[in-house]
Design a protein around this motif. Structure first.
Motif, short mmCIF file in Angstrom:
data_model
loop_
_atom_site.label_atom_id
_atom_site.label_comp_id
_atom_site.label_asym_id
_atom_site.label_seq_id
_atom_site.Cartn_x
_atom_site.Cartn_y
_atom_site.Cartn_z
N GLY A 97 0.72 -1.26 0.02
CA GLY A 97 -0.04 -0.01 -0.23
C GLY A 97 0.84 1.12 0.11
O GLY A 97 0.23 2.40 -0.01
N ARG A 138 -3.61 4.19 8.23
CA ARG A 138 -4.18 3.16 7.36
C ARG A 138 -5.65 2.74 7.30
O ARG A 138 -6.29 2.37 6.59
N ASP A 144 -10.86 -0.87 -3.91
CA ASP A 144 -9.47 -1.04 -3.82
C ASP A 144 -9.62 -2.05 -2.84
O ASP A 144 -9.77 -2.48 -1.85
N LYS A 146 -3.49 6.96 1.78
CA LYS A 146 -2.84 7.38 0.59
C LYS A 146 -2.15 8.60 0.18
O LYS A 146 -1.33 8.80 -0.64
N ARG A 191 2.22 8.73 0.48
CA ARG A 191 2.36 8.72 -0.82
C ARG A 191 3.99 8.97 -0.98
O ARG A 191 4.62 9.77 -0.29
#
Length: 151
Positions: free
Chosen positions: A6, A58, A67, A76, A80
């Motif tokens: 992830g 998370r 997803d 995300k 990143r």
């Protein structure tokens, strides 16, 4: 040390911080936001997450129902461009792995409670012994000591 799924890493080779190596020992918003900006500008950021579930973000907020990894949209955003590993900093073997990462790092960012690194046996004295040029950034609401440190 295992990779955590992830994490998204899209570093551009022409980025201004492409030669900077950062260890991210922070969680939730303030510290990860700082390291996200460094990653966005090309630094290699290694996000160290605790087992078994990793960073709190998370599972914080909304997830994309399409997803399969089930991580939140907030993660995300905040995670990143980082590389993620799992280390249990209460396990001596994983502390040794972290210290090996420190040897090749330029910056370490943490936002544990005041004195958290010291309780784990990896305070600034230990980190700087391994890497005298390391820049250590400690993100807290009220500093490491003083009358409001525990708030």
């Amino acid at each position: 040390m295992t990779a955590r799924p992830g994490c998204v890493h899209n570093r551009r080779m022409t980025s201004p911080l492409a030669d900077l190596n950062v260890i991210d020992l922070s969680t939730v918003v303030a510290g990860p936001g700082c390291t996200r900006y460094l990653a966005d500008f090309g630094a290699t950021v290694i996000n160290v997450e605790r087992p078994p579930d990793g960073d709190t973000t998370r599972s914080m907020g909304f997830t994309d129902p399409d997803d399969p990894d089930g991580t939140s949209l907030f993660w995300k955003l905040i995670g990143r461009n980082k590389r993620c590993v799992v280390l249990d900093l209460k396990a001596p073997g994983d502390v040794d792995r972290l210290l090996r990462l420190v040897e090749g790092a330029h910056v370490l960012v943490e936002n544990l409670r005041p004195g958290g690194l010291e309780k784990l046996g990896i305070g600034p004295d230990v980190l700087l012994e391994r890497n005298p040029g390391l820049v250590i950034t400690r993100v807290t609401g009220f500093g490491q000591d003083g009358p409001y440190a525990g708030r």
